[in-house]
Write a protein that holds these residues in place. Sequence first.
Motif, PDB file in Angstrom:
ATOM      1  N   LEU A  73      35.823  43.103  18.237  1.00  0.00           N
ATOM      2  CA  LEU A  73      35.642  44.469  17.727  1.00  0.00           C
ATOM      3  C   LEU A  73      36.741  44.832  16.732  1.00  0.00           C
ATOM      4  O   LEU A  73      36.464  45.411  15.675  1.00  0.00           O
ATOM      5  CB  LEU A  73      35.623  45.469  18.889  1.00  0.00           C
ATOM      6  N   ILE A  74      37.974  44.483  17.036  1.00  0.00           N
ATOM      7  CA  ILE A  74      39.095  44.775  16.131  1.00  0.00           C
ATOM      8  C   ILE A  74      38.903  44.056  14.793  1.00  0.00           C
ATOM      9  O   ILE A  74      39.147  44.629  13.738  1.00  0.00           O
ATOM     10  CB  ILE A  74      40.439  44.369  16.779  1.00  0.00           C
ATOM     11  N   ASN A  75      38.448  42.811  14.857  1.00  0.00           N
ATOM     12  CA  ASN A  75      38.275  42.013  13.643  1.00  0.00           C
ATOM     13  C   ASN A  75      36.959  42.300  12.917  1.00  0.00           C
ATOM     14  O   ASN A  75      36.715  41.735  11.855  1.00  0.00           O
ATOM     15  CB  ASN A  75      38.349  40.520  13.976  1.00  0.00           C
ATOM     16  N   ALA A 100      33.634  51.043  26.342  1.00  0.00           N
ATOM     17  CA  ALA A 100      34.840  51.882  26.387  1.00  0.00           C
ATOM     18  C   ALA A 100      36.063  51.190  25.784  1.00  0.00           C
ATOM     19  O   ALA A 100      37.149  51.780  25.732  1.00  0.00           O
ATOM     20  CB  ALA A 100      35.132  52.281  27.836  1.00  0.00           C
ATOM     21  N   LEU A 101      35.925  49.964  25.306  1.00  0.00           N
ATOM     22  CA  LEU A 101      37.081  49.226  24.778  1.00  0.00           C
ATOM     23  C   LEU A 101      37.837  49.955  23.667  1.00  0.00           C
ATOM     24  O   LEU A 101      39.071  49.919  23.657  1.00  0.00           O
ATOM     25  CB  LEU A 101      36.664  47.830  24.301  1.00  0.00           C
ATOM     26  N   PRO A 102      37.167  50.616  22.731  1.00  0.00           N
ATOM     27  CA  PRO A 102      37.941  51.299  21.681  1.00  0.00           C
ATOM     28  C   PRO A 102      38.911  52.347  22.220  1.00  0.00           C
ATOM     29  O   PRO A 102      39.897  52.678  21.564  1.00  0.00           O
ATOM     30  CB  PRO A 102      36.860  51.940  20.802  1.00  0.00           C
ATOM     31  N   ASP A 103      38.663  52.860  23.421  1.00  0.00           N
ATOM     32  CA  ASP A 103      39.525  53.887  24.012  1.00  0.00           C
ATOM     33  C   ASP A 103      40.121  53.405  25.337  1.00  0.00           C
ATOM     34  O   ASP A 103      40.360  54.193  26.245  1.00  0.00           O
ATOM     35  CB  ASP A 103      38.713  55.173  24.223  1.00  0.00           C
ATOM     36  N   PHE A 104      40.384  52.086  25.438  1.00  0.00           N
ATOM     37  CA  PHE A 104      40.831  51.506  26.702  1.00  0.00           C
ATOM     38  C   PHE A 104      42.106  52.159  27.246  1.00  0.00           C
ATOM     39  O   PHE A 104      42.281  52.304  28.451  1.00  0.00           O
ATOM     40  CB  PHE A 104      41.039  49.994  26.581  1.00  0.00           C
ATOM     41  N   ALA A 106      43.169  55.176  27.287  1.00  0.00           N
ATOM     42  CA  ALA A 106      42.979  56.457  27.964  1.00  0.00           C
ATOM     43  C   ALA A 106      41.839  56.433  28.974  1.00  0.00           C
ATOM     44  O   ALA A 106      41.665  57.386  29.728  1.00  0.00           O
ATOM     45  CB  ALA A 106      42.712  57.547  26.922  1.00  0.00           C
ATOM     46  N   SER A 107      41.078  55.369  28.987  1.00  0.00           N
ATOM     47  CA  SER A 107      39.888  55.320  29.845  1.00  0.00           C
ATOM     48  C   SER A 107      40.240  55.042  31.300  1.00  0.00           C
ATOM     49  O   SER A 107      40.978  54.109  31.608  1.00  0.00           O
ATOM     50  CB  SER A 107      38.937  54.234  29.346  1.00  0.00           C
ATOM     51  N   PRO A 108      39.661  55.823  32.216  1.00  0.00           N
ATOM     52  CA  PRO A 108      39.881  55.572  33.645  1.00  0.00           C
ATOM     53  C   PRO A 108      39.124  54.330  34.142  1.00  0.00           C
ATOM     54  O   PRO A 108      39.291  53.938  35.291  1.00  0.00           O
ATOM     55  CB  PRO A 108      39.350  56.853  34.307  1.00  0.00           C
ATOM     56  N   LEU A 109      38.336  53.732  33.274  1.00  0.00           N
ATOM     57  CA  LEU A 109      37.562  52.549  33.662  1.00  0.00           C
ATOM     58  C   LEU A 109      38.411  51.284  33.755  1.00  0.00           C
ATOM     59  O   LEU A 109      37.959  50.260  34.255  1.00  0.00           O
ATOM     60  CB  LEU A 109      36.424  52.309  32.659  1.00  0.00           C
ATOM     61  N   PHE A 110      39.657  51.364  33.254  1.00  0.00           N
ATOM     62  CA  PHE A 110      40.518  50.189  33.228  1.00  0.00           C
ATOM     63  C   PHE A 110      41.744  50.398  34.105  1.00  0.00           C
ATOM     64  O   PHE A 110      42.339  51.483  34.112  1.00  0.00           O
ATOM     65  CB  PHE A 110      40.964  49.878  31.788  1.00  0.00           C
ATOM     66  N   SER A 111      42.134  49.352  34.807  1.00  0.00           N
ATOM     67  CA  SER A 111      43.343  49.385  35.637  1.00  0.00           C
ATOM     68  C   SER A 111      44.582  49.249  34.744  1.00  0.00           C
ATOM     69  O   SER A 111      44.468  48.917  33.563  1.00  0.00           O
ATOM     70  CB  SER A 111      43.309  48.232  36.641  1.00  0.00           C
ATOM     71  N   GLU A 112      45.757  49.477  35.328  1.00  0.00           N
ATOM     72  CA  GLU A 112      47.006  49.288  34.570  1.00  0.00           C
ATOM     73  C   GLU A 112      47.116  47.854  34.067  1.00  0.00           C
ATOM     74  O   GLU A 112      47.549  47.609  32.939  1.00  0.00           O
ATOM     75  CB  GLU A 112      48.219  49.613  35.453  1.00  0.00           C
ATOM     76  N   ALA A 119      46.211  45.976  25.634  1.00  0.00           N
ATOM     77  CA  ALA A 119      47.228  46.407  24.658  1.00  0.00           C
ATOM     78  C   ALA A 119      47.852  45.181  23.996  1.00  0.00           C
ATOM     79  O   ALA A 119      48.079  45.160  22.775  1.00  0.00           O
ATOM     80  CB  ALA A 119      48.300  47.260  25.337  1.00  0.00           C
ATOM     81  N   TYR A 120      48.126  44.169  24.794  1.00  0.00           N
ATOM     82  CA  TYR A 120      48.672  42.909  24.269  1.00  0.00           C
ATOM     83  C   TYR A 120      47.676  42.257  23.308  1.00  0.00           C
ATOM     84  O   TYR A 120      48.038  41.891  22.185  1.00  0.00           O
ATOM     85  CB  TYR A 120      48.991  41.986  25.449  1.00  0.00           C
ATOM     86  N   THR A 121      46.430  42.160  23.738  1.00  0.00           N
ATOM     87  CA  THR A 121      45.380  41.572  22.899  1.00  0.00           C
ATOM     88  C   THR A 121      45.250  42.330  21.583  1.00  0.00           C
ATOM     89  O   THR A 121      45.160  41.734  20.513  1.00  0.00           O
ATOM     90  CB  THR A 121      44.032  41.582  23.654  1.00  0.00           C
ATOM     91  N   GLU A 122      45.246  43.650  21.673  1.00  0.00           N
ATOM     92  CA  GLU A 122      45.108  44.474  20.467  1.00  0.00           C
ATOM     93  C   GLU A 122      46.272  44.248  19.503  1.00  0.00           C
ATOM     94  O   GLU A 122      46.066  44.025  18.308  1.00  0.00           O
ATOM     95  CB  GLU A 122      45.026  45.948  20.840  1.00  0.00           C
TER      96      GLU A 122
END
Length: 191
Positions: A73-75, A100-104, A106-112, A119-122
């Motif tokens: 998605l980023i690329n 929900a990846l574009p807003d990962f 802030a999204s409650p769908l993802f764990s810490e 964040a690392y991948t991005e």
Amino acid sequence: MRLEPIEKPRGLLMRLGYWLSRRQLGGVMSPLKVIYARAPTLTWTSLVIGPTVEKGLSLEPELRLLITTQSSLINGCTFCADLHMAQAVQARIGLERFKALPDFAASPLFSEWERAVLAYTEEVTRRRTVSDAVFESLRKHASEKEIVEITWLNAVGNFYNLMAVPLELESDGFTDLALRHAEKRPASLRA
């Protein structure tokens, strides 16, 4: 596409690849028709990478797909993002988190843990390096082996993106095909 797809490949390996793609995805994927049909020896690289991604990593299948989908998605690689989401559907993984990846962050769908990975991948995908803060956040949640696997998997995703994007390979619609196929499964077999 910048190069015309080759619909009738030469050679047994390519014909087998087309058949397998039709069987697994419902159609022949564009990279087979545009890249590998013109340079079949490049196929061997994917024949090694594919099984390693599928079975050679300790990361959970859903996390592997989230990582590769995010880099796609980023690329701007619509082909790869579509393929990864189709694989998620085939594996009976819901698409809500992928959407929900574009807003990962802030999204409650993802764990810490997942937010640290994403964040690392991005950052690596966008900058080809990573800040100390992002790396330390990942290190809090991941083993050294997991960090290496995440880095390798992101590099693999970027590798495929860098073939598809310049050749303007677009989505093949595999997610929609997978969703239609999933709807045909008996209710007891659906995710």
